[in-house]
Design a protein around this motif. Sequence first.
Motif, PDB file in Angstrom:
ATOM      1  N   TYR A  84       0.856  -1.189   0.000  1.00  0.00           N
ATOM      2  CA  TYR A  84       0.000   0.000   0.000  1.00  0.00           C
ATOM      3  C   TYR A  84       0.892   1.240   0.000  1.00  0.00           C
ATOM      4  O   TYR A  84       1.689   1.434   0.924  1.00  0.00           O
ATOM      5  N   LEU A  85       0.762   2.061  -0.999  1.00  0.00           N
ATOM      6  CA  LEU A  85       1.454   3.340  -1.040  1.00  0.00           C
ATOM      7  C   LEU A  85       0.468   4.399  -0.532  1.00  0.00           C
ATOM      8  O   LEU A  85      -0.550   4.647  -1.163  1.00  0.00           O
ATOM      9  N   GLN A  86       0.789   5.020   0.593  1.00  0.00           N
ATOM     10  CA  GLN A  86      -0.094   6.037   1.154  1.00  0.00           C
ATOM     11  C   GLN A  86       0.248   7.427   0.619  1.00  0.00           C
ATOM     12  O   GLN A  86       1.410   7.736   0.368  1.00  0.00           O
ATOM     13  N   SER A  87      -0.767   8.237   0.503  1.00  0.00           N
ATOM     14  CA  SER A  87      -0.539   9.628   0.136  1.00  0.00           C
ATOM     15  C   SER A  87       0.207  10.341   1.265  1.00  0.00           C
ATOM     16  O   SER A  87       0.235   9.880   2.402  1.00  0.00           O
ATOM     17  N   MET A  88       0.816  11.471   0.945  1.00  0.00           N
ATOM     18  CA  MET A  88       1.429  12.291   1.971  1.00  0.00           C
ATOM     19  C   MET A  88       0.344  12.980   2.786  1.00  0.00           C
ATOM     20  O   MET A  88      -0.757  13.235   2.289  1.00  0.00           O
ATOM     21  N   PHE A  89       0.660  13.302   4.024  1.00  0.00           N
ATOM     22  CA  PHE A  89      -0.301  13.942   4.924  1.00  0.00           C
ATOM     23  C   PHE A  89      -0.460  15.423   4.585  1.00  0.00           C
ATOM     24  O   PHE A  89       0.456  16.048   4.052  1.00  0.00           O
ATOM     25  N   PRO A  90      -1.589  16.006   4.966  1.00  0.00           N
ATOM     26  CA  PRO A  90      -1.707  17.468   4.884  1.00  0.00           C
ATOM     27  C   PRO A  90      -0.856  18.124   5.968  1.00  0.00           C
ATOM     28  O   PRO A  90      -0.388  17.454   6.897  1.00  0.00           O
ATOM     29  N   VAL A  91      -0.651  19.419   5.856  1.00  0.00           N
ATOM     30  CA  VAL A  91      -0.006  20.211   6.904  1.00  0.00           C
ATOM     31  C   VAL A  91      -0.989  21.300   7.319  1.00  0.00           C
ATOM     32  O   VAL A  91      -1.993  21.538   6.650  1.00  0.00           O
ATOM     33  N   SER A  92      -0.715  21.949   8.432  1.00  0.00           N
ATOM     34  CA  SER A  92      -1.631  22.979   8.915  1.00  0.00           C
ATOM     35  C   SER A  92      -1.514  24.246   8.072  1.00  0.00           C
ATOM     36  O   SER A  92      -0.546  24.446   7.339  1.00  0.00           O
ATOM     37  N   ARG A  93      -2.500  25.101   8.204  1.00  0.00           N
ATOM     38  CA  ARG A  93      -2.475  26.372   7.486  1.00  0.00           C
ATOM     39  C   ARG A  93      -1.251  27.204   7.897  1.00  0.00           C
ATOM     40  O   ARG A  93      -0.577  27.784   7.051  1.00  0.00           O
ATOM     41  N   GLU A 140     -12.096  20.812   6.559  1.00  0.00           N
ATOM     42  CA  GLU A 140     -12.930  21.124   5.396  1.00  0.00           C
ATOM     43  C   GLU A 140     -12.223  21.996   4.370  1.00  0.00           C
ATOM     44  O   GLU A 140     -12.633  22.068   3.213  1.00  0.00           O
ATOM     45  N   GLU A 141     -11.137  22.660   4.769  1.00  0.00           N
ATOM     46  CA  GLU A 141     -10.372  23.494   3.839  1.00  0.00           C
ATOM     47  C   GLU A 141      -9.126  22.787   3.303  1.00  0.00           C
ATOM     48  O   GLU A 141      -8.364  23.374   2.545  1.00  0.00           O
ATOM     49  N   GLY A 142      -8.933  21.552   3.709  1.00  0.00           N
ATOM     50  CA  GLY A 142      -7.826  20.770   3.183  1.00  0.00           C
ATOM     51  C   GLY A 142      -6.548  20.837   4.001  1.00  0.00           C
ATOM     52  O   GLY A 142      -5.516  20.294   3.591  1.00  0.00           O
ATOM     53  N   TYR A 143      -6.605  21.488   5.160  1.00  0.00           N
ATOM     54  CA  TYR A 143      -5.423  21.600   6.015  1.00  0.00           C
ATOM     55  C   TYR A 143      -5.483  20.593   7.160  1.00  0.00           C
ATOM     56  O   TYR A 143      -6.566  20.123   7.542  1.00  0.00           O
ATOM     57  N   ALA A 150       1.415  19.545  16.773  1.00  0.00           N
ATOM     58  CA  ALA A 150       2.076  20.534  17.622  1.00  0.00           C
ATOM     59  C   ALA A 150       2.936  21.485  16.804  1.00  0.00           C
ATOM     60  O   ALA A 150       3.136  22.636  17.187  1.00  0.00           O
ATOM     61  N   ASP A 151       3.438  21.015  15.670  1.00  0.00           N
ATOM     62  CA  ASP A 151       4.340  21.829  14.865  1.00  0.00           C
ATOM     63  C   ASP A 151       3.790  22.157  13.484  1.00  0.00           C
ATOM     64  O   ASP A 151       4.456  22.799  12.675  1.00  0.00           O
ATOM     65  N   GLY A 152       2.578  21.719  13.191  1.00  0.00           N
ATOM     66  CA  GLY A 152       1.974  21.985  11.889  1.00  0.00           C
ATOM     67  C   GLY A 152       2.143  20.862  10.898  1.00  0.00           C
ATOM     68  O   GLY A 152       1.547  20.887   9.818  1.00  0.00           O
ATOM     69  N   MET A 153       2.935  19.849  11.275  1.00  0.00           N
ATOM     70  CA  MET A 153       3.215  18.769  10.344  1.00  0.00           C
ATOM     71  C   MET A 153       3.062  17.379  10.964  1.00  0.00           C
ATOM     72  O   MET A 153       2.401  16.514  10.410  1.00  0.00           O
ATOM     73  N   HIS A 154       3.691  17.152  12.096  1.00  0.00           N
ATOM     74  CA  HIS A 154       3.653  15.841  12.719  1.00  0.00           C
ATOM     75  C   HIS A 154       2.398  15.686  13.575  1.00  0.00           C
ATOM     76  O   HIS A 154       1.965  16.625  14.232  1.00  0.00           O
ATOM     77  N   LEU A 155       1.849  14.488  13.573  1.00  0.00           N
ATOM     78  CA  LEU A 155       0.590  14.233  14.248  1.00  0.00           C
ATOM     79  C   LEU A 155       0.748  14.101  15.757  1.00  0.00           C
ATOM     80  O   LEU A 155       1.769  13.622  16.246  1.00  0.00           O
ATOM     81  N   THR A 156      -0.291  14.508  16.485  1.00  0.00           N
ATOM     82  CA  THR A 156      -0.366  14.221  17.906  1.00  0.00           C
ATOM     83  C   THR A 156      -0.703  12.745  18.089  1.00  0.00           C
ATOM     84  O   THR A 156      -1.100  12.060  17.137  1.00  0.00           O
ATOM     85  N   SER A 157      -0.564  12.254  19.307  1.00  0.00           N
ATOM     86  CA  SER A 157      -0.850  10.845  19.556  1.00  0.00           C
ATOM     87  C   SER A 157      -2.299  10.505  19.217  1.00  0.00           C
ATOM     88  O   SER A 157      -2.589   9.414  18.715  1.00  0.00           O
ATOM     89  N   GLN A 158      -3.211  11.436  19.467  1.00  0.00           N
ATOM     90  CA  GLN A 158      -4.623  11.198  19.134  1.00  0.00           C
ATOM     91  C   GLN A 158      -4.798  10.984  17.638  1.00  0.00           C
ATOM     92  O   GLN A 158      -5.530  10.086  17.205  1.00  0.00           O
ATOM     93  N   TYR A 159      -4.144  11.792  16.841  1.00  0.00           N
ATOM     94  CA  TYR A 159      -4.291  11.666  15.388  1.00  0.00           C
ATOM     95  C   TYR A 159      -3.474  10.518  14.822  1.00  0.00           C
ATOM     96  O   TYR A 159      -3.794   9.990  13.754  1.00  0.00           O
ATOM     97  N   TYR A 160      -2.409  10.101  15.516  1.00  0.00           N
ATOM     98  CA  TYR A 160      -1.761   8.851  15.124  1.00  0.00           C
ATOM     99  C   TYR A 160      -2.754   7.707  15.248  1.00  0.00           C
ATOM    100  O   TYR A 160      -2.814   6.822  14.387  1.00  0.00           O
TER     101      TYR A 160
END
Length: 222
Positions: A84-93, A140-143, A150-160
């Motif tokens: 499975y090749l996963q897409s890259m994650f979004p980043v925050s605004r 809803e805006e794609g971010y 915490a840094d706009g890119m890496h997920l928190t434990s909840q989102y992991y």
Amino acid sequence: AEVIAATGVNPDSVLTKEAVPVEGEEQRITMIEALRRADPKKIYIQLGANWVGTNTGIDKETFLHHYRDMLRRIRSEHPQSVVYLQSMFPVSRAFSSNENGKNGNGLTIEIIKDYNESLRQLASEEAVFYLDIYPALADEEGYLPDDATADGMHLTSQYYEHWFHFLRTHTVEGAITAAGFDPGRELVFPAPPELPKEETSSNESASSEEDATSSQDESSSS
């Protein structure tokens, strides 16, 4: 399930960088060697953003060349595994615009979406499944939501846990990469149900479901 993760990896260093510790030994091994030792039935790949952005010095052609080499190496060494090749994650605004000052690579959601389309095509060409996880993590805006990172890119434990749940609930049973499915079959699903709000402890690395192994980029531009 086994997770194979390292800091600062990219599609090339997966094959060349001795970054994965070996239990009981002082040495480290490459991620491709760790994958070989695990010999999984399913392989989830999620990495790439270290090399993506206006300031990385790596153009898309180079990125895709190394990504293709990595996929071919994995498939040649694991012909009976489902990949499975996963897409890259979004980043925050705030990260995308560099308002938070943490986006040194110049990585924006527009660039991520463009590269994800290229990864979708690459999956088709290399006969692996494409798993579009971007919508499951984006607002809803794609971010990437502010409370997901915490840094706009890496997920928190909840989102992991949100990511792990998505992988556990979106699989192809009985698929065999060599001949058992249509090459490049695309897997695009709606987001899974919301998880409980309480904090869930989780290792900040790649996720994988039972009998699966994942590659995950944990660096500042994963």
